[in-house]
Design a protein around this motif. Structure first.
Motif, PDB file in Angstrom:
ATOM      1  N   ALA A   1       0.832  -1.206   0.000  1.00  0.00           N
ATOM      2  CA  ALA A   1       0.000   0.000   0.000  1.00  0.00           C
ATOM      3  C   ALA A   1       0.867   1.256   0.000  1.00  0.00           C
ATOM      4  N   VAL A   2       1.944   1.251   0.771  1.00  0.00           N
ATOM      5  CA  VAL A   2       2.871   2.397   0.787  1.00  0.00           C
ATOM      6  C   VAL A   2       3.435   2.631  -0.613  1.00  0.00           C
ATOM      7  N   GLU A   3       3.844   1.569  -1.282  1.00  0.00           N
ATOM      8  CA  GLU A   3       4.372   1.706  -2.639  1.00  0.00           C
ATOM      9  C   GLU A   3       3.318   2.282  -3.579  1.00  0.00           C
ATOM     10  N   GLY A   4       2.088   1.801  -3.462  1.00  0.00           N
ATOM     11  CA  GLY A   4       1.008   2.295  -4.322  1.00  0.00           C
ATOM     12  C   GLY A   4       0.686   3.759  -4.068  1.00  0.00           C
ATOM     13  N   TYR A   5       0.591   4.133  -2.805  1.00  0.00           N
ATOM     14  CA  TYR A   5       0.303   5.538  -2.492  1.00  0.00           C
ATOM     15  C   TYR A   5       1.447   6.448  -2.930  1.00  0.00           C
ATOM     16  N   THR A   6       2.667   5.983  -2.772  1.00  0.00           N
ATOM     17  CA  THR A   6       3.822   6.770  -3.213  1.00  0.00           C
ATOM     18  C   THR A   6       3.799   6.922  -4.727  1.00  0.00           C
ATOM     19  N   ARG A   7       3.459   5.854  -5.428  1.00  0.00           N
ATOM     20  CA  ARG A   7       3.345   5.903  -6.897  1.00  0.00           C
ATOM     21  C   ARG A   7       2.244   6.888  -7.298  1.00  0.00           C
ATOM     22  N   ALA A   8       1.126   6.855  -6.597  1.00  0.00           N
ATOM     23  CA  ALA A   8       0.025   7.774  -6.903  1.00  0.00           C
ATOM     24  C   ALA A   8       0.458   9.226  -6.722  1.00  0.00           C
ATOM     25  N   LEU A   9       1.177   9.508  -5.647  1.00  0.00           N
ATOM     26  CA  LEU A   9       1.676  10.874  -5.434  1.00  0.00           C
ATOM     27  C   LEU A   9       2.624  11.301  -6.549  1.00  0.00           C
ATOM     28  N   ALA A  10       3.487  10.388  -6.939  1.00  0.00           N
ATOM     29  CA  ALA A  10       4.491  10.712  -7.954  1.00  0.00           C
ATOM     30  C   ALA A  10       3.858  10.936  -9.316  1.00  0.00           C
ATOM     31  N   CYS A  11       2.730  10.319  -9.571  1.00  0.00           N
ATOM     32  CA  CYS A  11       2.070  10.433 -10.873  1.00  0.00           C
ATOM     33  C   CYS A  11       1.091  11.589 -10.941  1.00  0.00           C
ATOM     34  N   ASP A  12       0.784  12.208  -9.813  1.00  0.00           N
ATOM     35  CA  ASP A  12      -0.241  13.249  -9.771  1.00  0.00           C
ATOM     36  C   ASP A  12       0.375  14.615 -10.039  1.00  0.00           C
ATOM     37  N   PRO A  13       0.290  15.103 -11.286  1.00  0.00           N
ATOM     38  CA  PRO A  13       0.951  16.372 -11.623  1.00  0.00           C
ATOM     39  C   PRO A  13       0.358  17.571 -10.904  1.00  0.00           C
ATOM     40  N   ALA A  14      -0.942  17.552 -10.635  1.00  0.00           N
ATOM     41  CA  ALA A  14      -1.589  18.687  -9.980  1.00  0.00           C
ATOM     42  C   ALA A  14      -1.673  18.506  -8.470  1.00  0.00           C
TER      43      ALA A  14
END
Length: 118
Positions: free
Chosen positions: A73-86
């Motif tokens: 879950a930590v990896e997924g949330y970190t990936r989501a943050l990294a992919c969110d340009p706005a």
């Protein structure tokens, strides 16, 4: 009490200083990790693709969270943050990330993520 640079230091003050250093290191590590590879999943020119990637990463992380696989879950949330340009969902994602870190027994990382929510 202990001596630091010739000055007498309260044990509680020393512990606070240590937590500050650990939290700073955790924030730097999270930023470095996000800058490394996960954000390369989405090309900067495609906002729709970026939003889709954020939603996919969040959904996968939420599923891992429900299964109590907090590392994934930590990896997924970190990936989501990294992919969110706005960084539209940053507060919610960081809140989830903080809770996962706490469940993993990583209070310094949880604090760093929680501070990022503010």
């Amino acid at each position: 009490a202990s001596r630091v640079d010739g000055l007498l230091q309260d044990p509680l003050e020393a512990e606070v200083m240590e937590w500050r250093a650990v939290t700073k290191a955790a924030v730097k590590a999270a930023i470095d990790y996000a800058a490394q590879g996960p954000c390369n999943v989405v090309k900067p020119g495609s906002l729709v693709a970026a939003k889709r990637a954020v939603e996919n990463a969040k959904e996968a992380a939420n599923n891992e969270y429900k299964r109590e696989d907090f590392v994934a879950a930590v990896e997924g949330y970190t990936r989501a943050l990294a992919c969110d340009p706005a960084l539209e969902d940053a507060a919610a994602i960081l809140g989830n990330l903080a809770h996962c870190r706490l469940c993993l027994g990583q209070p310094h990382c949880a604090i760093a993520a929680a501070v990022g929510c503010l």
